[in-house]
Design an enzyme around this catalytic site. Structure first.
Site, PDB file in Angstrom:
ATOM      1  N   GLY A 224      35.033  14.291  86.834  1.00 15.19           N
ATOM      2  CA  GLY A 224      36.261  14.921  86.355  1.00 15.19           C
ATOM      3  C   GLY A 224      37.312  13.929  85.901  1.00 15.19           C
ATOM      4  O   GLY A 224      37.021  12.778  85.567  1.00 15.19           O
ATOM      5  N   GLU A 249      26.477  21.364  82.617  1.00 20.03           N
ATOM      6  CA  GLU A 249      27.126  21.029  83.883  1.00 20.03           C
ATOM      7  C   GLU A 249      27.945  19.762  83.702  1.00 20.03           C
ATOM      8  O   GLU A 249      27.422  18.728  83.269  1.00 20.03           O
ATOM      9  CB  GLU A 249      26.085  20.833  84.987  1.00 20.03           C
ATOM     10  N   LEU A 250      29.220  19.807  84.020  1.00 20.46           N
ATOM     11  CA  LEU A 250      30.137  18.704  83.757  1.00 20.46           C
ATOM     12  C   LEU A 250      29.688  17.414  84.427  1.00 20.46           C
ATOM     13  O   LEU A 250      29.458  17.374  85.644  1.00 20.46           O
ATOM     14  CB  LEU A 250      31.539  19.080  84.248  1.00 20.46           C
ATOM     15  N   ASP A 251      29.585  16.339  83.619  1.00 19.08           N
ATOM     16  CA  ASP A 251      29.285  14.986  84.105  1.00 19.08           C
ATOM     17  C   ASP A 251      28.013  14.930  84.950  1.00 19.08           C
ATOM     18  O   ASP A 251      27.905  14.132  85.891  1.00 19.08           O
ATOM     19  CB  ASP A 251      30.463  14.434  84.929  1.00 19.08           C
ATOM     20  N   ALA A 252      27.032  15.761  84.619  1.00 19.23           N
ATOM     21  CA  ALA A 252      25.826  15.823  85.450  1.00 19.23           C
ATOM     22  C   ALA A 252      24.541  15.682  84.641  1.00 19.23           C
ATOM     23  O   ALA A 252      23.464  15.936  85.167  1.00 19.23           O
ATOM     24  CB  ALA A 252      25.804  17.125  86.242  1.00 19.23           C
TER      25      ALA A 252
END
Length: 307
Positions: A224, A249-252
């Site tokens: 984040g 999926e954020l930053d994944a």
């Protein structure tokens, strides 16, 4: 007759460049591990007059999965480029339950760069591009701000701006315009060089494992916003940067490249940001170069990075 040193020198240069510039086919594949796959693929290539210039392979002993990258000269290859994928699928696709991607070295990838207001990653990529370190084309730079137009102008690359409203009311309209530009410019992959916007699921599906992001932390730690401030508050002794493919999926997404730098109690959030920016440039450029060279193979949420 004895050759003079100048003649020998230029002969060496000519042969070196001829080798570098030779057209090659690049095959990336993975399948359930079975005996004989390497022998089968290399025999197929040599039987059709291909000269193998690179071969690397890996077996995941946990998932029992075989991964390989093989590259060969197509100068005398018997199978035409436009028929080669069909041949491989017919001969080996179903037989080995094989998934593969085929590339040709004479088709340079076309990279679009997305940026917001921070210039360090953009400058670094463009400098490496102009220096010949990145064997690709950059037909456009896209931003949600006009701030970095001067950078694009310095390098003679078209710069497009689509501002996104704070309430995201025009988000879909903006992405539609961006997608039309990507199609018009025949973009192969996208690099988010500190582009501070969430990419929609539609765009991600249009570029699967072809959107590369740089995140300013050593993922999965400090995801984040403001990870350097999180690192400072946590009192860590190492900060990092991570370049990965973008997923919903954020930053994944699958990680391509990571690196770290040591810090001390004397560092402030501001000095962490400065140290981190240097690291971000290096990590992103490494990931982009590996992608351009077709040395990244994604499987599930991991990557196999060939040397």
């Amino acid at each position: 007759m004895k050759k003079c040193p100048v003649y020998l020198f230029f002969t060496f240069i000519f042969c070196t460049f001829a080798h570098i510039m030779q057209k090659t086919a690049i095959l990336l594949l993975h399948c359930p591990d079975k005996a004989g796959i390497i022998a089968e693929m290399t025999k197929f290539i040599t039987d059709n007059n291909g000269n193998i210039v690179y071969l690397d392979q890996y077996v995941d002993t946990v998932d029992h999965r075989f991964f390989m990258r093989v590259e060969w000269s197509t100068e005398s290859f018997a199978i035409p480029d436009d028929k080669l994928e069909e041949y491989i699928e017919t001969l080996y696709g179903q037989r080995y339950d094989m998934e593969f991607k085929l590339y040709f070295s004479d088709k340079r990838p076309r990279m679009a760069i997305f940026v917001s207001k921070m210039s360090h990653c953009l400058y670094d990529l463009l400098a490496r591009y102009k220096a010949g370190e990145l064997d690709c084309e950059i037909p456009c730079i896209v931003s949600n701000h006009d701030n970095l137009r001067y950078v694009a102008d310095q390098f003679g690359i078209p710069y497009y701006v689509w501002s996104i409203n704070k309430d995201w009311s025009n988000k879909q309209e903006v992405e539609q315009a961006e997608m039309e530009l990507m199609k018009k410019e025949n973009i192969s992959f996208i690099v988010l060089a500190r582009y501070m916007q969430i990419i929609s699921e539609e765009m991600i599906k249009s570029f699967p494992n072809r959107i590369i992001n740089i995140h300013h932390s050593f993922l999965p730690a400090f995801i984040g916003a403001k990870p350097y401030h999180q690192a400072y508050q946590r009192g860590v002794k190492i900060i990092g940067a991570t370049s990965h493919y973008v997923t919903t999926e954020l930053d994944a997404g699958p990680i391509i490249e990571q690196d770290v730098v040591r810090i001390t109690h004397k560092d402030t959030p501001e000095t962490l940001v400065l140290k981190g920016k240097d690291l971000e440039k290096i990590v992103l450029s490494r990931a982009v170069k590996k992608h351009i060279e077709h040395k990244v193979l994604s499987y599930h949420n991991k990557t196999i990075i060939f040397s």
